[in-house]
Motif scaffolding. Structure first.
Motif, mmCIF file in Angstrom:
data_model
loop_
_atom_site.group_PDB
_atom_site.id
_atom_site.type_symbol
_atom_site.label_atom_id
_atom_site.label_comp_id
_atom_site.label_asym_id
_atom_site.label_seq_id
_atom_site.Cartn_x
_atom_site.Cartn_y
_atom_site.Cartn_z
ATOM 1 N N PHE A 267 18.981 -4.427 3.331
ATOM 2 C CA PHE A 267 20.174 -5.085 2.846
ATOM 3 C C PHE A 267 20.546 -5.462 1.695
ATOM 4 C CE2 PHE A 267 18.115 -6.151 6.667
ATOM 5 C CZ PHE A 267 19.505 -6.771 7.809
ATOM 6 N N ALA A 268 19.714 -4.271 0.791
ATOM 7 C CA ALA A 268 20.258 -4.188 -0.910
ATOM 8 C C ALA A 268 20.275 -2.602 -0.466
ATOM 9 C CB ALA A 268 19.042 -4.926 -1.296
ATOM 10 N N PRO A 269 20.717 -1.996 -1.001
ATOM 11 C CA PRO A 269 20.699 -0.334 -1.444
ATOM 12 C C PRO A 269 20.594 -0.519 -2.850
ATOM 13 C CG PRO A 269 23.101 -0.820 -0.453
ATOM 14 C CD PRO A 269 23.010 -2.567 -0.971
ATOM 15 N N GLY A 270 19.495 1.054 -2.519
ATOM 16 C CA GLY A 270 18.582 1.207 -3.786
ATOM 17 C C GLY A 270 17.591 0.643 -3.995
ATOM 18 N N ALA A 271 17.457 -0.536 -3.209
ATOM 19 C CA ALA A 271 16.252 -1.859 -3.407
ATOM 20 C C ALA A 271 14.757 -0.933 -3.273
ATOM 21 C CB ALA A 271 16.537 -3.018 -3.350
ATOM 22 N N SER A 272 14.725 -0.261 -3.488
ATOM 23 C CA SER A 272 13.221 1.192 -3.004
ATOM 24 C C SER A 272 12.218 0.909 -3.834
ATOM 25 C CB SER A 272 13.133 2.458 -2.929
ATOM 26 O OG SER A 272 13.415 3.254 -4.650
ATOM 27 N N GLY A 273 10.947 0.963 -4.200
ATOM 28 C CA GLY A 273 10.149 0.969 -4.807
ATOM 29 C C GLY A 273 8.670 -0.453 -4.972
ATOM 30 N N ASN A 274 8.607 -0.606 -3.733
ATOM 31 C CA ASN A 274 7.246 -2.040 -3.880
ATOM 32 C C ASN A 274 6.415 -1.220 -4.722
ATOM 33 O OD1 ASN A 274 8.355 -4.774 -2.106
ATOM 34 N ND2 ASN A 274 7.727 -2.861 -0.806
ATOM 35 N N ILE A 275 5.000 -2.707 -5.406
ATOM 36 C CA ILE A 275 4.733 -2.166 -6.142
ATOM 37 C C ILE A 275 2.876 -0.950 -5.540
ATOM 38 C CG2 ILE A 275 5.249 -2.714 -8.731
ATOM 39 C CD1 ILE A 275 3.108 -4.990 -8.522
ATOM 40 N N VAL A 276 2.811 -0.211 -6.041
ATOM 41 C CA VAL A 276 1.772 0.835 -5.239
ATOM 42 C C VAL A 276 0.490 -0.734 -5.433
ATOM 43 C CG1 VAL A 276 0.405 2.250 -5.045
ATOM 44 C CG2 VAL A 276 2.323 2.263 -5.764
ATOM 45 N N MET B 24 0.589 -1.240 -0.677
ATOM 46 C CA MET B 24 -0.467 -0.063 -0.113
ATOM 47 C C MET B 24 0.757 1.349 -0.382
ATOM 48 S SD MET B 24 -3.658 0.976 2.443
ATOM 49 C CE MET B 24 -4.079 0.330 1.631
ATOM 50 N N GLY B 25 0.426 1.912 -0.909
ATOM 51 C CA GLY B 25 1.356 3.646 -0.937
ATOM 52 C C GLY B 25 2.572 3.263 -1.832
ATOM 53 N N GLY B 26 3.142 1.963 -1.910
ATOM 54 C CA GLY B 26 4.433 1.470 -3.007
ATOM 55 C C GLY B 26 5.379 1.790 -1.662
ATOM 56 N N ILE B 27 5.169 1.669 -0.267
ATOM 57 C CA ILE B 27 6.271 1.844 0.899
ATOM 58 C C ILE B 27 6.779 0.056 0.543
ATOM 59 C CG2 ILE B 27 5.040 3.901 2.059
ATOM 60 C CD1 ILE B 27 4.531 1.211 4.439
#
Length: 312
Positions: free
Chosen positions: A246-255, A238-241
């Motif tokens: 432990f994986a640098p730059g691994a942001s961005g779950n799908i919303v 929810m909200g893509g949070i």
């Protein structure tokens, strides 16, 4: 799947929150989980049985499992890093237990402090612990193929290594395996190819779901590839949070909200009510006002005349 064609597994309470510094109060988490369930979300990953000193945000997972188990109609999922975590999980009875195996061994050592063979030993131990329970109380055991599409630490992860680890997880006792784009490297061709190969190796029943990130804007293209390849469970937050700490730059779950709109607009039932889903988003927003929430659908609203596949 009585009321949906595609199952959305909401991973916000675990994968979403694990990278966020402000601790969400337990009562607020319970309210959020209840709101998600009321919206019709069929599966919720409520937390992870990691040591509290490692991820204080998830220290209340056992209490959240107990809360969610009391809600009719929702499957309760958790992540465990090892046998000890699984033993703690089994005490409160989740419906699904996932142990991640990073195909990138460098990431495995960083994330779980274990080699591939050590993780597989943990899987065997978890399988034995589950089998020792009465049949009616045995959760599904999933082996998550983390960093399957690439790794921020190693770079390219060989496709054949993904297949090898999928087979080894099955041999170690997993009921199913899941593909995970931990670092947002995946492209639609990979999703299609990997799904087809694992289905050929293990059978379609052994791979039904995928965990995707939208780090580089590929998330929903990869969802389409997953659907076309026959996958029926899609993880979303929810909200893509969130992402992997432990994986640098691994942001961005799908919303989640945008995924529900995508599927429903295509005539695929998710079982989810939009008004109640947006209400659940407000529970999250009020509990964590300093955390930015993403998503086009909540901002734009539903199109005039839009008719969801799921009765609202």
């Amino acid at each position: 799947m009585t009321n949906f064609d595609i199952e959305i597994s909401e991973v916000g309470p675990r994968d979403g929150l694990q990278s966020i510094s402000p601790i969400m109060p337990t009562e607020a988490k319970k309210a959020w989980i209840s709101a998600l369930a009321a919206a019709g979300v069929p599966e919720i990953e409520v937390g992870s049985f990691v040591p509290p000193r490692v991820l204080p945000q998830l220290a209340d997972t056992a209490e959240l499992v107990t809360h969610a188990k009391a809600i009719e109609g929702v499957a309760v999922a958790v992540l465990v890093p090892n046998l000890r975590g699984a033993e703690n999980a089994l005490k409160v009875g989740p419906d699904k237990v996932t142990i991640p195996l990073s195909v990138s061994e460098t990431h495995s050592l960083k994330n779980l402090k274990r080699t591939h063979e050590q993780v597989l030993d943990e899987v065997r131990g978890i399988r034995a612990a589950i089998d020792a329970l009465p049949a009616a109380k045995r959760p599904k055991l999933e082996g998550g193929l983390s960093t399957a599409f690439g790794c921020t630490l190693e770079g390219v992860v060989p496709e054949d290594k993904v297949m090898e680890m999928a087979v080894k997880l099955a041999e170690a006792g997993c009921d199913e395996v899941g593909l995970s784009d931990t670092t947002g490297f995946a492209n639609p061709k990979q999703v299609t190819t990997y799904t087809k190969r694992i289905h050929e190796l293990l059978g379609p029943q052994m791979l039904t779901g995928v965990h995707l990130h939208n780090t580089r804007g590929q998330g929903f293209a990869n969802v389409m590839a997953a659907l076309e390849a026959g996958l029926t469970t899609i993880d979303a937050s929810m909200g893509g949070i969130g992402g992997c700490p432990f994986a640098p730059g691994a942001s961005g779950n799908i919303v989640t909200e945008d995924l529900v709109f995508l599927l429903e607009s295509m005539g695929l039932r998710t079982g989810i009510n939009f008004d109640k889903l947006f209400a659940a988003r407000q529970v999250l927003a009020q509990a964590l006002p300093e955390v930015e929430l993403y998503g086009f659908t909540p901002e734009a609203g539903l199109p005039k005349g839009f008719s969801p596949a799921t009765p609202q």
